[in-house]
Scaffold this motif. Structure first.
Motif, PDB file in Angstrom:
ATOM      1  N   ALA A 171      -4.629  13.345  -3.465  1.00 33.63           N
ATOM      2  CA  ALA A 171      -5.671  13.132  -4.358  1.00 33.63           C
ATOM      3  C   ALA A 171      -5.392  13.938  -5.478  1.00 33.63           C
ATOM      4  CB  ALA A 171      -6.923  13.186  -3.833  1.00 33.63           C
ATOM      5  N   GLU A 172      -4.605  14.869  -5.499  1.00 32.63           N
ATOM      6  CA  GLU A 172      -4.688  15.908  -6.501  1.00 32.63           C
ATOM      7  C   GLU A 172      -3.108  15.827  -7.098  1.00 32.63           C
ATOM      8  OE1 GLU A 172      -5.601  20.041  -5.784  1.00 32.63           O
ATOM      9  OE2 GLU A 172      -6.852  19.621  -3.728  1.00 32.63           O
ATOM     10  N   ASN A 173      -2.629  14.892  -6.733  1.00 29.85           N
ATOM     11  CA  ASN A 173      -1.192  14.712  -7.453  1.00 29.85           C
ATOM     12  C   ASN A 173      -1.336  13.837  -8.601  1.00 29.85           C
ATOM     13  OD1 ASN A 173       1.393  14.203  -8.160  1.00 29.85           O
ATOM     14  ND2 ASN A 173       2.286  13.625  -6.171  1.00 29.85           N
ATOM     15  N   HIS A 174      -2.053  14.137  -9.707  1.00 33.01           N
ATOM     16  CA  HIS A 174      -2.415  13.487 -10.777  1.00 33.01           C
ATOM     17  C   HIS A 174      -1.295  12.722 -11.474  1.00 33.01           C
ATOM     18  CE1 HIS A 174      -6.252  14.991 -10.191  1.00 33.01           C
ATOM     19  NE2 HIS A 174      -5.848  16.257 -10.185  1.00 33.01           N
ATOM     20  N   ARG A 175      -0.017  13.471 -11.570  1.00 28.97           N
ATOM     21  CA  ARG A 175       1.114  12.810 -12.262  1.00 28.97           C
ATOM     22  C   ARG A 175       1.389  11.451 -11.313  1.00 28.97           C
ATOM     23  NH1 ARG A 175       5.371  14.864 -15.346  1.00 28.97           N
ATOM     24  NH2 ARG A 175       7.040  13.554 -15.228  1.00 28.97           N
ATOM     25  N   ALA A 176       1.459  11.694  -9.978  1.00 25.64           N
ATOM     26  CA  ALA A 176       2.169  10.455  -9.088  1.00 25.64           C
ATOM     27  C   ALA A 176       0.903   9.418  -9.486  1.00 25.64           C
ATOM     28  CB  ALA A 176       2.173  10.915  -8.005  1.00 25.64           C
ATOM     29  N   LEU A 177      -0.328   9.797  -9.458  1.00 19.82           N
ATOM     30  CA  LEU A 177      -1.464   8.665  -9.343  1.00 19.82           C
ATOM     31  C   LEU A 177      -1.119   8.046 -10.955  1.00 19.82           C
ATOM     32  CD1 LEU A 177      -4.482  10.724  -7.919  1.00 19.82           C
ATOM     33  CD2 LEU A 177      -2.962   8.803  -6.769  1.00 19.82           C
ATOM     34  N   ARG A 178      -0.830   8.703 -11.893  1.00 21.95           N
ATOM     35  CA  ARG A 178      -0.759   8.244 -13.211  1.00 21.95           C
ATOM     36  C   ARG A 178       0.367   7.078 -13.038  1.00 21.95           C
ATOM     37  NH1 ARG A 178      -1.870  13.250 -15.071  1.00 21.95           N
ATOM     38  NH2 ARG A 178       0.120  13.618 -15.505  1.00 21.95           N
ATOM     39  N   PHE A 179       1.633   7.460 -12.552  1.00 23.57           N
ATOM     40  CA  PHE A 179       2.744   6.765 -12.444  1.00 23.57           C
ATOM     41  C   PHE A 179       2.440   5.469 -11.556  1.00 23.57           C
ATOM     42  CE2 PHE A 179       6.351   5.704  -9.445  1.00 23.57           C
ATOM     43  CZ  PHE A 179       7.056   5.089 -10.259  1.00 23.57           C
ATOM     44  N   TYR A 180       1.871   5.584 -10.578  1.00 23.08           N
ATOM     45  CA  TYR A 180       1.170   4.236  -9.740  1.00 23.08           C
ATOM     46  C   TYR A 180       0.605   3.497 -10.531  1.00 23.08           C
ATOM     47  CZ  TYR A 180       3.437   6.872  -5.876  1.00 23.08           C
ATOM     48  OH  TYR A 180       4.165   7.749  -4.964  1.00 23.08           O
ATOM     49  N   ALA A 181      -0.586   4.160 -11.283  1.00 19.52           N
ATOM     50  CA  ALA A 181      -1.315   3.222 -11.807  1.00 19.52           C
ATOM     51  C   ALA A 181      -0.647   2.406 -13.135  1.00 19.52           C
ATOM     52  CB  ALA A 181      -2.467   4.149 -12.627  1.00 19.52           C
ATOM     53  N   ARG A 182       0.287   3.096 -13.584  1.00 19.03           N
ATOM     54  CA  ARG A 182       1.008   2.256 -14.696  1.00 19.03           C
ATOM     55  C   ARG A 182       1.711   1.081 -14.057  1.00 19.03           C
ATOM     56  NH1 ARG A 182       3.322   6.985 -16.190  1.00 19.03           N
ATOM     57  NH2 ARG A 182       5.575   6.358 -15.428  1.00 19.03           N
ATOM     58  N   ASN A 183       2.053   1.274 -12.714  1.00 17.03           N
ATOM     59  CA  ASN A 183       2.804   0.139 -12.010  1.00 17.03           C
ATOM     60  C   ASN A 183       1.939  -0.781 -11.320  1.00 17.03           C
ATOM     61  OD1 ASN A 183       5.956   0.290 -12.534  1.00 17.03           O
ATOM     62  ND2 ASN A 183       5.258   2.574 -12.362  1.00 17.03           N
ATOM     63  N   GLY A 184       0.655  -0.600 -11.552  1.00 17.34           N
ATOM     64  CA  GLY A 184      -0.305  -1.614 -10.772  1.00 17.34           C
ATOM     65  C   GLY A 184      -0.751  -1.355  -9.394  1.00 17.34           C
ATOM     66  N   LEU A 185      -0.509  -0.197  -9.029  1.00 13.95           N
ATOM     67  CA  LEU A 185      -1.019   0.329  -7.649  1.00 13.95           C
ATOM     68  C   LEU A 185      -2.293   1.248  -8.075  1.00 13.95           C
ATOM     69  CD1 LEU A 185       2.342   1.141  -6.701  1.00 13.95           C
ATOM     70  CD2 LEU A 185       0.932   0.423  -4.772  1.00 13.95           C
ATOM     71  N   ARG A 223      -5.582   5.858  -0.608  1.00  8.30           N
ATOM     72  CA  ARG A 223      -4.825   4.916  -0.585  1.00  8.30           C
ATOM     73  C   ARG A 223      -4.590   4.021  -1.739  1.00  8.30           C
ATOM     74  NH1 ARG A 223      -5.840   0.816   4.206  1.00  8.30           N
ATOM     75  NH2 ARG A 223      -7.207  -0.156   2.693  1.00  8.30           N
ATOM     76  N   LEU A 224      -3.626   3.688  -2.196  1.00  7.84           N
ATOM     77  CA  LEU A 224      -3.330   2.925  -3.489  1.00  7.84           C
ATOM     78  C   LEU A 224      -2.617   1.786  -3.123  1.00  7.84           C
ATOM     79  CD1 LEU A 224      -1.584   5.363  -5.894  1.00  7.84           C
ATOM     80  CD2 LEU A 224      -4.050   4.750  -5.465  1.00  7.84           C
ATOM     81  N   THR A 225      -3.144   0.475  -3.670  1.00 11.13           N
ATOM     82  CA  THR A 225      -2.763  -0.920  -3.164  1.00 11.13           C
ATOM     83  C   THR A 225      -2.489  -1.774  -4.528  1.00 11.13           C
ATOM     84  OG1 THR A 225      -4.401  -0.795  -1.481  1.00 11.13           O
ATOM     85  CG2 THR A 225      -3.638  -3.279  -1.971  1.00 11.13           C
ATOM     86  N   ARG A 238       0.764  -1.219  -0.061  1.00 13.30           N
ATOM     87  CA  ARG A 238       0.066  -0.098  -0.040  1.00 13.30           C
ATOM     88  C   ARG A 238       0.927   1.268  -0.111  1.00 13.30           C
ATOM     89  NH1 ARG A 238      -3.893  -1.829   4.985  1.00 13.30           N
ATOM     90  NH2 ARG A 238      -4.969  -3.433   3.734  1.00 13.30           N
ATOM     91  N   LEU A 239       0.402   2.199  -0.508  1.00 15.07           N
ATOM     92  CA  LEU A 239       0.958   3.669  -0.254  1.00 15.07           C
ATOM     93  C   LEU A 239      -0.262   4.668  -0.252  1.00 15.07           C
ATOM     94  CD1 LEU A 239       0.973   5.416  -3.348  1.00 15.07           C
ATOM     95  CD2 LEU A 239       2.704   3.820  -3.913  1.00 15.07           C
ATOM     96  N   TRP A 240       0.028   5.722   0.319  1.00 17.95           N
ATOM     97  CA  TRP A 240      -0.801   7.011   0.313  1.00 17.95           C
ATOM     98  C   TRP A 240      -0.401   8.183  -0.544  1.00 17.95           C
ATOM     99  CZ3 TRP A 240      -5.370   7.196   2.705  1.00 17.95           C
ATOM    100  CH2 TRP A 240      -5.688   6.114   3.763  1.00 17.95           C
ATOM    101  N   ALA A 241      -1.196   8.661  -1.465  1.00 18.04           N
ATOM    102  CA  ALA A 241      -0.797   9.697  -2.449  1.00 18.04           C
ATOM    103  C   ALA A 241      -1.921  10.753  -2.256  1.00 18.04           C
ATOM    104  CB  ALA A 241      -0.835   9.219  -3.939  1.00 18.04           C
TER     105      ALA A 241
END
Length: 176
Positions: free
Chosen positions: A134-148, A170-172, A129-132
């Motif tokens: 919610a408005e950090n869209h660049r990071a959220l795209r990075f995590y999604a590309r890597n399965g989180l 929270r991303l998992t 898990r990790l916390w990001a």
């Protein structure tokens, strides 16, 4: 670029502190109050890192990414913490990536991927898990590309020295 990832040493702490601050100032501009970003202190952050690194009871590990002798990013990982960080029990059945930052000049060069993959390789738990913010869209795209991906848990983050609550997700990553 030849990215090398290894454990952080005391000699890395100043470079990591400066990189961490710069990454915050760029990534969180418009999200975290400007006065909070302006007040970040590399000396204090370096001391904090040195203290954490020297603490034998610290359950978290820090890895750094290097390009030659230059620290280009870092990641902190360990057992999952309950969201109430101070004094909260660890939940070792889950892994956590507590922080991952890359110098803004190195965004998009593979440093983040190298750090994330190294952290995941060191975390044996089937769920990470990790916390990001919610408005950090660049990071959220990075995590999604890597399965989180967001798992539905939400919280707020209040930066030190601020009275602003910033939404977090929270991303998992669940591994089979």
């Amino acid at each position: 670029m030849g990215i090398v990832v290894r454990a952080e040493t005391p000699g890395d702490c100043r470079a990591v502190a400066e990189l961490h601050i710069r990454a915050w100032q760029v990534a969180y501009a418009g999200i975290v109050p400007a006065e909070v970003l302006a007040a970040l202190d590399a000396d204090a952050r370096t001391r904090w890192r040195l203290d954490r690194l020297a603490d034998p009871e610290n359950p978290f590990r820090n890895l750094v990414a290097l390009d030659g002798d230059t620290v280009t990013g870092f990641v902190c990982l360990g057992p999952y913490r309950a969201q109430e960080l101070d004094g909260a029990p660890l939940q070792p059945q889950h892994g956590e990536i507590l922080a991952i930052y890359v110098h803004p000049d190195r965004w998009g060069t593979g440093v983040g991927d190298a750090l994330l993959h190294a952290a995941l390789a060191e975390l044996p738990q089937p769920e990470v898990r990790l916390w990001a913010l919610a408005e950090n869209h660049r990071a959220l795209r990075f995590y999604a590309r890597n399965g989180l991906h967001p798992d539905g848990a939400r919280a707020t983050y209040r930066p030190t020295g601020s009275d602003v609550d910033i939404p977090e997700l929270r991303l998992t990553l669940r591994r089979g």
